[in-house]
Design a protein around this motif. Structure first.
Motif, PDB file in Angstrom:
ATOM      1  N   ALA A 255       0.852  -1.199   0.000  1.00  0.00           N
ATOM      2  CA  ALA A 255       0.000   0.000   0.000  1.00  0.00           C
ATOM      3  C   ALA A 255       0.879   1.237   0.000  1.00  0.00           C
ATOM      4  O   ALA A 255       1.926   1.266   0.632  1.00  0.00           O
ATOM      5  CB  ALA A 255      -0.914   0.003   1.215  1.00  0.00           C
ATOM      6  N   ARG A 256       0.418   2.227  -0.732  1.00  0.00           N
ATOM      7  CA  ARG A 256       1.142   3.500  -0.740  1.00  0.00           C
ATOM      8  C   ARG A 256       0.194   4.635  -1.073  1.00  0.00           C
ATOM      9  O   ARG A 256      -0.864   4.437  -1.658  1.00  0.00           O
ATOM     10  CB  ARG A 256       2.301   3.461  -1.709  1.00  0.00           C
ATOM     11  N   VAL A 257       0.623   5.804  -0.676  1.00  0.00           N
ATOM     12  CA  VAL A 257      -0.137   7.008  -1.003  1.00  0.00           C
ATOM     13  C   VAL A 257       0.766   7.881  -1.869  1.00  0.00           C
ATOM     14  O   VAL A 257       1.969   7.989  -1.638  1.00  0.00           O
ATOM     15  CB  VAL A 257      -0.617   7.753   0.271  1.00  0.00           C
ATOM     16  N   ILE A 258       0.166   8.450  -2.886  1.00  0.00           N
ATOM     17  CA  ILE A 258       0.889   9.300  -3.826  1.00  0.00           C
ATOM     18  C   ILE A 258       0.383  10.724  -3.663  1.00  0.00           C
ATOM     19  O   ILE A 258      -0.830  10.963  -3.634  1.00  0.00           O
ATOM     20  CB  ILE A 258       0.663   8.816  -5.274  1.00  0.00           C
ATOM     21  N   TRP A 259       1.308  11.657  -3.560  1.00  0.00           N
ATOM     22  CA  TRP A 259       0.950  13.065  -3.458  1.00  0.00           C
ATOM     23  C   TRP A 259       0.617  13.553  -4.862  1.00  0.00           C
ATOM     24  O   TRP A 259       1.473  13.624  -5.734  1.00  0.00           O
ATOM     25  CB  TRP A 259       2.099  13.842  -2.867  1.00  0.00           C
TER      26      TRP A 259
END
Length: 115
Positions: free
Chosen positions: A39-43
């Motif tokens: 899982a990751r969040v991208i700006w």
């Protein structure tokens, strides 16, 4: 803040989130450290970004962007040929019936067209 992405990763899904607010990106990334590779969040803006392959997408969008988001999700699933699980917090996909609703979470599977 990464809680939904962490929950998805905890269930074995590969999930990607997009966030415009840089403070929430930092908070999310701290929360997701133990889920590296899952899982990751991208700006950035999910509507203009090139999405990486994923099984799940979490979005907190506003009503006016949901039709554009629906179109982008359909294009994404056609390109990759695999279903995508989408969780939207607070805002439903207009014209698409959810698979499930838990409080303010609207859950969908694309490209399945139900309603």
């Amino acid at each position: 803040d990464g809680r939904i992405l962490a929950a998805a990763a905890g269930r074995g899904l590969s999930a990607v989130g997009y966030e415009i607010n840089p403070i929430l990106v930092i908070i999310s990334r701290m929360r997701l450290r133990k889920y590296r590779g899952k899982a990751r969040v991208i700006w950035g803006n999910a509507l203009t970004a090139t999405w990486p392959p994923a099984q799940g997408l979490y979005v907190f969008g506003i009503t006016k962007i949901m039709p554009q988001l629906h179109t982008k999700i359909m294009q994404f699933t056609q390109k990759h040929g695999k279903p995508l699980r989408v969780v939207s917090f607070g805002f439903p996909m207009l014209g698409k019936r959810e698979d499930a609703r838990v409080g303010a979470l609207f859950c969908y599977t694309y490209p399945r067209s139900r309603g």
